[in-house]
Design a protein around this motif. Structure first.
Motif, PDB file in Angstrom:
ATOM      1  N   THR A 188     -21.195 -23.113  46.644  1.00 28.44           N
ATOM      2  CA  THR A 188     -21.044 -22.361  45.409  1.00 28.44           C
ATOM      3  C   THR A 188     -20.763 -20.985  45.700  1.00 28.44           C
ATOM      4  OG1 THR A 188     -23.307 -22.562  44.804  1.00 28.44           O
ATOM      5  CG2 THR A 188     -21.895 -24.357  44.064  1.00 28.44           C
ATOM      6  N   PHE A 189     -20.149 -20.444  44.772  1.00 23.95           N
ATOM      7  CA  PHE A 189     -20.049 -18.810  44.442  1.00 23.95           C
ATOM      8  C   PHE A 189     -21.003 -18.323  43.552  1.00 23.95           C
ATOM      9  CE2 PHE A 189     -16.387 -20.390  46.964  1.00 23.95           C
ATOM     10  CZ  PHE A 189     -16.559 -19.664  47.941  1.00 23.95           C
ATOM     11  N   TRP A 190     -22.076 -17.502  43.913  1.00 27.17           N
ATOM     12  CA  TRP A 190     -22.856 -16.773  43.222  1.00 27.17           C
ATOM     13  C   TRP A 190     -22.194 -15.553  42.446  1.00 27.17           C
ATOM     14  CZ3 TRP A 190     -26.183 -12.625  43.291  1.00 27.17           C
ATOM     15  CH2 TRP A 190     -27.163 -12.293  42.248  1.00 27.17           C
ATOM     16  N   SER A 191     -22.397 -15.244  41.328  1.00 27.88           N
ATOM     17  CA  SER A 191     -21.876 -13.874  40.695  1.00 27.88           C
ATOM     18  C   SER A 191     -23.087 -13.513  39.903  1.00 27.88           C
ATOM     19  CB  SER A 191     -20.694 -14.187  39.993  1.00 27.88           C
ATOM     20  OG  SER A 191     -20.831 -15.201  39.086  1.00 27.88           O
TER      21      SER A 191
END
Length: 191
Positions: A188-191
């Motif tokens: 997943t891509f953390w933002s």
């Protein structure tokens, strides 16, 4: 950046665990075991602590390990048939490698969790190298790693027996994992 997969990456992506019942002779020779260990040494190792050791079991040493497994089965309450089955598990793979951790819980700069990551990285690299050399392998553990006599046979004071890597030549092509999610679940891509 997107590019074609290299042959090495294709080979890595084809690696799956191969259990002992699907492994036959020949197992890895000394040179192959050294190369696999060289790959393990390339894993992350904060502080260069080398918090792991591999101990090779092959040849007549397999009989000694089989006796240890049978005795542990009896201590655990298994009957003679169960003890014989556990002994056979020690004899099935052509080569077995005990995986031992040596974690320094009081290290001033490298916490235990980072040392455990190093052990995992070494294990992954070792199994990947085995696969690239044409061998099959699988990490095995279970209740036997907690048996005091088995642990004492493989460990020095302060070490922990994690399990064994079964190694040999695979007799069938592995079908691949049936329960692992794909990268969309794991990444997943953390933002």
């Amino acid at each position: 950046m997107t590019q074609d997969l290299t042959p090495t990456l294709d080979a890595l992506l084809s690696r799956y665990s191969v259990g002992p019942k699907h492994l036959v002779e020949p197992g890895p020779d000394d040179e192959s075991l050294r190369l696999m260990t060289e790959a393990a040494l390339r894993g992350p190792d904060h502080g260069e602590l080398l918090p792991w050791r591999f101990k090779v079991v092959r040849g007549v040493a397999r009989e000694r390990m089989a006796a240890l497994f049978a005795d542990a089965a009896r201590r655990a309450g298994k009957d003679e048939a169960g003890a014989a089955m556990d002994a056979e598990r020690a004899l099935k793979p052509p080569v077995t490698v005990a995986v031992v951790a040596r974690i320094d819980l009081g290290h001033p700069q490298v916490p235990a969790h980072e040392q455990w990551v190093c052990v995992g990285g070494a294990l992954a690299n070792f199994l990947d190298a085995a696969h690239l050399l044409g061998y099959g392998g699988k990490m095995l553990s279970g209740a036997k790693v907690r048996d005091p006599q088995i642990a004492a046979a493989f460990c020095e004071p302060g070490e922990t027996l994690l399990g064994w890597i079964a190694l040999g030549t695979p007799v069938k092509k592995p079908a691949g994992p049936s329960r692992k999610p794909g990268p969309d679940v794991a990444l997943t891509f953390w933002s």
